[in-house]
Each structure stands twice: as structure tokens, then as C-alpha cells.
Design a protein around this motif. Structure first.
Motif, PDB file in Angstrom:
ATOM      1  N   MET A   1      20.179 -47.431  19.367  1.00  0.00           N
ATOM      2  CA  MET A   1      19.695 -48.721  18.898  1.00  0.00           C
ATOM      3  C   MET A   1      20.836 -49.733  18.885  1.00  0.00           C
ATOM      4  N   PRO A   2      20.612 -50.948  19.333  1.00  0.00           N
ATOM      5  CA  PRO A   2      21.660 -51.943  19.288  1.00  0.00           C
ATOM      6  C   PRO A   2      22.140 -52.163  17.864  1.00  0.00           C
ATOM      7  N   ALA A   3      23.450 -52.397  17.693  1.00  0.00           N
ATOM      8  CA  ALA A   3      24.003 -52.573  16.348  1.00  0.00           C
ATOM      9  C   ALA A   3      24.422 -54.008  16.079  1.00  0.00           C
ATOM     10  N   ALA A  70       9.573 -48.078   9.083  1.00  0.00           N
ATOM     11  CA  ALA A  70       9.432 -47.184   7.940  1.00  0.00           C
ATOM     12  C   ALA A  70       9.125 -45.766   8.401  1.00  0.00           C
ATOM     13  N   LEU A  71       8.752 -45.611   9.664  1.00  0.00           N
ATOM     14  CA  LEU A  71       8.435 -44.299  10.229  1.00  0.00           C
ATOM     15  C   LEU A  71       9.601 -43.802  11.076  1.00  0.00           C
ATOM     16  N   GLU A  72      10.015 -42.587  10.834  1.00  0.00           N
ATOM     17  CA  GLU A  72      11.125 -41.992  11.573  1.00  0.00           C
ATOM     18  C   GLU A  72      10.802 -41.860  13.062  1.00  0.00           C
ATOM     19  N   ARG A  73      11.792 -42.108  13.908  1.00  0.00           N
ATOM     20  CA  ARG A  73      11.772 -41.894  15.357  1.00  0.00           C
ATOM     21  C   ARG A  73      10.941 -42.916  16.141  1.00  0.00           C
ATOM     22  N   VAL A  74      10.185 -43.747  15.475  1.00  0.00           N
ATOM     23  CA  VAL A  74       9.384 -44.742  16.195  1.00  0.00           C
ATOM     24  C   VAL A  74      10.269 -45.683  16.991  1.00  0.00           C
ATOM     25  N   THR A  75      11.397 -46.078  16.426  1.00  0.00           N
ATOM     26  CA  THR A  75      12.272 -47.029  17.115  1.00  0.00           C
ATOM     27  C   THR A  75      12.971 -46.420  18.333  1.00  0.00           C
ATOM     28  N   ALA A  76      12.882 -45.107  18.490  1.00  0.00           N
ATOM     29  CA  ALA A  76      13.486 -44.469  19.664  1.00  0.00           C
ATOM     30  C   ALA A  76      12.804 -44.917  20.953  1.00  0.00           C
ATOM     31  N   SER A 100      -1.982 -41.066   3.833  1.00  0.00           N
ATOM     32  CA  SER A 100      -2.031 -39.670   4.279  1.00  0.00           C
ATOM     33  C   SER A 100      -2.089 -39.576   5.800  1.00  0.00           C
ATOM     34  N   GLU A 101      -2.787 -40.519   6.434  1.00  0.00           N
ATOM     35  CA  GLU A 101      -2.846 -40.539   7.899  1.00  0.00           C
ATOM     36  C   GLU A 101      -1.488 -40.903   8.485  1.00  0.00           C
ATOM     37  N   LEU A 102      -0.739 -41.756   7.805  1.00  0.00           N
ATOM     38  CA  LEU A 102       0.607 -42.102   8.273  1.00  0.00           C
ATOM     39  C   LEU A 102       1.524 -40.882   8.206  1.00  0.00           C
ATOM     40  N   GLU A 103       1.371 -40.049   7.170  1.00  0.00           N
ATOM     41  CA  GLU A 103       2.153 -38.813   7.086  1.00  0.00           C
ATOM     42  C   GLU A 103       1.795 -37.881   8.244  1.00  0.00           C
ATOM     43  N   HIS A 104       0.508 -37.793   8.526  1.00  0.00           N
ATOM     44  CA  HIS A 104       0.019 -36.982   9.649  1.00  0.00           C
ATOM     45  C   HIS A 104       0.619 -37.490  10.958  1.00  0.00           C
ATOM     46  N   TYR A 105       0.562 -38.804  11.147  1.00  0.00           N
ATOM     47  CA  TYR A 105       1.110 -39.457  12.347  1.00  0.00           C
ATOM     48  C   TYR A 105       2.606 -39.163  12.472  1.00  0.00           C
ATOM     49  N   GLN A 106       3.336 -39.331  11.357  1.00  0.00           N
ATOM     50  CA  GLN A 106       4.776 -39.109  11.370  1.00  0.00           C
ATOM     51  C   GLN A 106       5.118 -37.679  11.766  1.00  0.00           C
ATOM     52  N   ALA A 107       4.351 -36.723  11.242  1.00  0.00           N
ATOM     53  CA  ALA A 107       4.602 -35.315  11.567  1.00  0.00           C
ATOM     54  C   ALA A 107       4.423 -35.051  13.055  1.00  0.00           C
ATOM     55  N   ILE A 108       3.403 -35.667  13.652  1.00  0.00           N
ATOM     56  CA  ILE A 108       3.177 -35.483  15.094  1.00  0.00           C
ATOM     57  C   ILE A 108       4.348 -36.055  15.892  1.00  0.00           C
ATOM     58  N   VAL A 109       4.809 -37.233  15.505  1.00  0.00           N
ATOM     59  CA  VAL A 109       5.941 -37.850  16.193  1.00  0.00           C
ATOM     60  C   VAL A 109       7.165 -36.941  16.109  1.00  0.00           C
ATOM     61  N   GLU A 110       7.355 -36.302  14.964  1.00  0.00           N
ATOM     62  CA  GLU A 110       8.502 -35.415  14.779  1.00  0.00           C
ATOM     63  C   GLU A 110       8.412 -34.159  15.643  1.00  0.00           C
ATOM     64  N   MET A 111       7.217 -33.828  16.114  1.00  0.00           N
ATOM     65  CA  MET A 111       7.073 -32.663  17.005  1.00  0.00           C
ATOM     66  C   MET A 111       7.842 -32.862  18.302  1.00  0.00           C
ATOM     67  N   GLY A 112       8.005 -34.127  18.718  1.00  0.00           N
ATOM     68  CA  GLY A 112       8.741 -34.412  19.944  1.00  0.00           C
ATOM     69  C   GLY A 112       7.882 -34.476  21.183  1.00  0.00           C
ATOM     70  N   ASP A 113       6.539 -34.481  21.010  1.00  0.00           N
ATOM     71  CA  ASP A 113       5.647 -34.522  22.175  1.00  0.00           C
ATOM     72  C   ASP A 113       5.443 -35.939  22.711  1.00  0.00           C
ATOM     73  N   ILE A 114       5.800 -36.942  21.928  1.00  0.00           N
ATOM     74  CA  ILE A 114       5.580 -38.332  22.317  1.00  0.00           C
ATOM     75  C   ILE A 114       6.718 -38.803  23.214  1.00  0.00           C
ATOM     76  N   SER A 115       6.370 -39.510  24.305  1.00  0.00           N
ATOM     77  CA  SER A 115       7.400 -39.876  25.281  1.00  0.00           C
ATOM     78  C   SER A 115       7.485 -41.368  25.573  1.00  0.00           C
ATOM     79  N   SER A 116       6.624 -42.178  24.944  1.00  0.00           N
ATOM     80  CA  SER A 116       6.627 -43.604  25.277  1.00  0.00           C
ATOM     81  C   SER A 116       5.945 -44.412  24.178  1.00  0.00           C
TER      82      SER A 116
END
Length: 213
Positions: A1-3, A70-76, A100-116
């Protein structure tokens, strides 16, 4: 991420925020920009551009020098020239989710299956393709849940043999079989193909656009 904008205060009132910078001014050695919380509107972006001097005449271009979520890894999946229309689309979709759906969403993102970014947007409508167990954090928890709480087994029939169950080993085997992942938010595994994609990655629906008509 740019600093570049790291020392500037980022607003925390949204799920996604970007620091929009006047590219011409930046090339002249001056950092002129502003944090914007998403989702936003055409009028708000127009007002932001006016404040930072992106006038379409002398200074026509902008870029993103920082971004926070506020969600981890989204900015990647955000880059300096990522489309504001697409980011606004994502933010609007995320805003429809409950906590609760945001927690569900965050967990999926953390799986590492998302690419874009496209996949992040489509994921909002694909949560039911994943089983999420929020209180399961390790192999023992998973094994215990599957035997004691899932309803898949009747341990009363085992008698004293139930005392010899190895929950750690069982949980490890289950996670391997399911391809599941233990995340900071719980255990997640895919139960169905994500299939239908609402967004094709080409044309952002007009109601989410903040730049183009």
C-alpha cells in the motif's frame, strides 16, 4: 500500500476510505488530496475534486495515494489507479451486510480464495456458498463441534468409548477433507461453487458510479 498519506488522519466512519490526490500537483512536488469515505455520491466526489484542484483543465487526473478498510485484506486488491466507480460499488454492496454477515464475508476473504476487486464485489452475493462457524478456532474446537454439537452423531450409543475420542485428530481430518481454514473470525469452508457472478468486471451499474454517467 502506498505510504505517502500515512501521516494524514483517515476517517473511520466507513467500511472503506480512499485518499484522492491531485496527480498534477503531486508531479509538481505538492501533495494535495483528501480522504473520502465510501460509499459516496457524484456530488460529493465533484466537491472533493474542486477542493483539491482537479478541475478538468489544468489538473485533469487524480490517483489514490492511500486506502483503508475496516475489513482485513480488502485493500490488498486496491491500487493507485483503481476505479472509484468500482470501489464505490464494493462499498455499497458491503453496506447491505449485517454485522454477522460482515464477519462471514471477512472469514471468506481470509481463506485466500479471492483474487480481484471483481471477486470481492461478487462475494457479497455468494456468502451462502460457504459454511461459517464463528466459535470454532482450532482443530479441537472443530472436532468437538462435529461430534457433540452438529447433530451428525449420537455419542450416547458409544458408551464409555466416547471418552477416547480424539477431537484434535478428528478436527484435523475434517479440516483437511473440507479444505477449511481457521481464521481470526472462526472456521470457514466452501460448500458450493460460487457460480453466478452479478458483476462482470467491465461495466459498473449506473447507480453506483460516481464519475461516469
Amino acid at each position: 500500500m502506498p505510504a505517502i498519506a500515512a501521516a494524514l488522519s483517515c476517517p473511520k466512519n466507513g467500511l472503506l476510505s480512499v485518499f484522492i490526490t491531485n496527480l498534477g500537483k503531486y508531479n509538481e512536488g505538492e501533495l494535495v488530496g483528501e480522504w473520502v469515505s465510501l460509499p459516496t455520491t457524484r456530488d460529493e466526489i465533484k466537491a472533493c475534486f474542486k477542493r483539491i484542484g482537479v478541475d478538468g483543465v489544468k489538473y485533469e487526473e487524480y490517483f489514490l495515494t492511500d486506502y483503508e478498510s475496516a475489513l482485513e485484506r480488502v485493500t490488498a486488491y486496491i491500487e493507485e489507479y483503481t476505479s472509484l466507480d468500482e470501489l464505490n460499488y464494493l462499498a455499497c454492496q458491503l453496506e447491505t451486510l449485517s454485522s454477522s454477515e460482515l464477519e462471514h464475508y471477512q472469514a471468506i476473504v481470509e481463506m485466500g480464495d479471492i483474487s480481484s476487486l471483481k471477486a470481492l464485489i461478487n462475494l457479497v452475493g455468494q456468502l451462502d456458498c460457504y459454511q461459517y462457524l464463528s466459535d470454532i478456532h482450532n482443530e479441537y474446537d472443530l472436532g468437538y463441534y462435529w461430534i457433540e454439537e452438529s447433530g451428525c452423531y449420537d455419542i450416547s450409543t458409544l458408551g464409555n468409548l466416547a471418552n477416547y475420542l480424539d477431537y484434535d485428530k478428528l478436527g484435523r481430518d475434517i479440516a483437511l477433507e473440507q479444505g477449511g481454514v481457521f481464521t481470526a473470525n472462526g472456521y470457514i469452508y466452501q460448500t458450493d461453487d460460487r457460480g453466478h457472478e452479478e458483476y462482470d468486471g467491465k461495466l459498473v451499474p449506473c447507480e453506483y458510479r460516481v464519475l461516469s454517467e
